[in-house]
Design an enzyme around this catalytic site. Structure first.
Site, PDB file in Angstrom:
ATOM      1  N   ASP A 101     -74.284 -29.672  66.037  1.00 38.31           N
ATOM      2  CA  ASP A 101     -74.524 -31.071  65.692  1.00 38.31           C
ATOM      3  C   ASP A 101     -73.627 -31.468  64.535  1.00 38.31           C
ATOM      4  OD1 ASP A 101     -75.986 -29.224  64.262  1.00 38.31           O
ATOM      5  OD2 ASP A 101     -77.906 -30.212  64.517  1.00 38.31           O
ATOM      6  N   GLU A 132     -79.920 -36.037  63.852  1.00 39.52           N
ATOM      7  CA  GLU A 132     -80.945 -36.428  62.882  1.00 39.52           C
ATOM      8  C   GLU A 132     -81.721 -37.665  63.321  1.00 39.52           C
ATOM      9  OE1 GLU A 132     -81.851 -34.637  60.555  1.00 39.52           O
ATOM     10  OE2 GLU A 132     -80.192 -33.299  60.096  1.00 39.52           O
TER      11      GLU A 132
END
Length: 381
Positions: free
Chosen positions: A73, A132
């Site tokens: 990520d 997130e």
């Protein structure tokens, strides 16, 4: 293969340019620039227009039996960094407080190695935006990015852990991370003068009753040996002390180690809301939003293989870890594609998501070494 010093320089550059979900343009450009310098013999690069900050890199295997995916990520958090270092975030109020700069660097270390040393199986490296928030993993899957020539048979990814010793690999069979679901509640009462409460329907009183009853879900509806969390962290109501509030809004989170647990808690929240609404002759609206934040449930066989390798590898320190109630949208991908998520210890003085999060950079080379060995071993079987 990059040296430890070269990997650290990559991490420090990435740490200086943190960007929020779906705005990772400079991060994407830097990752692409690194990839463009690699030998292109076995590489195919994909920049999907539907998810423009994502980057996928395929390394063609010499005798592929499967395609193995590795995810990193790339987004950061709206946190103002307090740690003092020479490579401090250049973007005020934004920081890699969850260590995604470490995640990307480990992935690049692996990609560079296999770009120079052709793997046996196909490998796909997925540099994923919006972990997130905005459910980047779910967006990618729902857009069909892992279909056709980009189909992935099994997926792996890491998350750094501030509590584990530097470079330690942590994992477990079953659920590694909880799933999370947002819950929003709006209570509609009737406003009025503080001196005449009988002419109003106090949304604050209704909210207080609702919140109190919500506590019984975990305390009285869930097996004490199971794990579930309901937290309302925000409540907004009223405008002035001498006016009874006619509306209240609550914002909270639900967490569980299985999807069934999350759905059960959601059901009880809705049932309690209906009961409180009837008791107080009010209207209560409840909405849920889970997105891609499913429980990170590791595939039994693939994870058993992973743990067995890490336990016997001479250059790996392995710990079996308990489940954590933190959330991760890799859970959605593991719900669709079998795979394993694991911890990489970074021994930080500050916790994940904290302004003083400072991962130990010695973890990077250990993470690359452990996963290079595992992937090579996996492709031989």
């Amino acid at each position: 293969m990059l040296t430890e010093a070269e990997l650290i320089q990559i991490r420090r550059h990435l740490h200086q340019i943190p960007e929020l979900a779906l705005h990772e343009t400079a991060t994407h450009a830097y990752l692409k620039a690194v990839v463009d310098q690699l030998p292109a013999t076995w590489l195919t690069v994909r920049e999907p227009s539907e998810l423009p900050t994502a980057l996928l890199v395929k390394v063609a295997g010499s005798q592929p039996q499967r395609t193995i995916g590795y995810r990193a990520d790339i987004d950061a958090l709206p946190v103002d960094e307090t740690a003092s270092c020479s490579f401090h975030s250049m973007h005020p109020g934004v920081m890699h407080a969850c260590g995604h700069d470490i995640h990307m660097t480990v992935a690049l270390g692996l990609l560079i190695y296999f770009a120079e040393n052709q793997p046996q199986d196909n490998l796909i490296f997925f540099f994923q935006p919006a972990e997130e928030s905005e459910s980047g993993g779910k967006q990618a899957y729902d857009l069909g990015l892992f279909t056709g020539a980009w189909h992935i048979d099994e997926f792996y990814g890491l998350h750094d852990n501030s509590d584990l010793p530097t470079g330690t690999i942590g994992c477990r069979l079953g659920t590694l991370f909880a799933g999370t679901s947002e819950v929003n509640v709006t209570i509609h009462g009737t406003s009025g003068h503080a001196a005449f409460p009988h002419r109003a329907n106090d949304a604050v009183v209704i909210a207080a009753s609702f919140i109190t009853q919500i506590q019984t879900i975990v305390a009285r509806n869930i097996d004490p040996t199971a794990c579930g969390v309901v937290t309302f962290g925000k409540m907004t109501a009223g405008s002035i002390r001498n006016v009874i509030a006619g509306e209240a809004r609550l914002e909270g989170t639900i967490r569980g180690l299985t999807q069934d647990m999350i759905l059960f808690i959601r059901q009880r929240v809705s049932e309690i809301a209906a009961g409180v609404a009837q008791t107080y002759n009010a209207q209560i609206d409840v909405t849920f939003n889970q997105g891609g934040y499913y429980p990170v449930e590791n595939d039994p066989q693939l994870t058993a293989n992973f743990i067995q390798y890490m336990q016997r590898a001479a250059d790996v320190d392995f710990q079996e870890t308990p489940p954590a109630m933190t959330g991760e949208d890799f859970g959605y991908l593991l719900n669709q594609i079998p795979g394993t998520m694991f911890w990489l210890g970074v021994d930080s003085p500050g916790a994940l998501h904290a302004a003083n999060f400072q991962p130990h950079e010695g973890a990077i080379i250990k993470g690359v070494t452990a996963m290079r060995g595992f992937l090579t071993d996996r492709m031989a079987h």
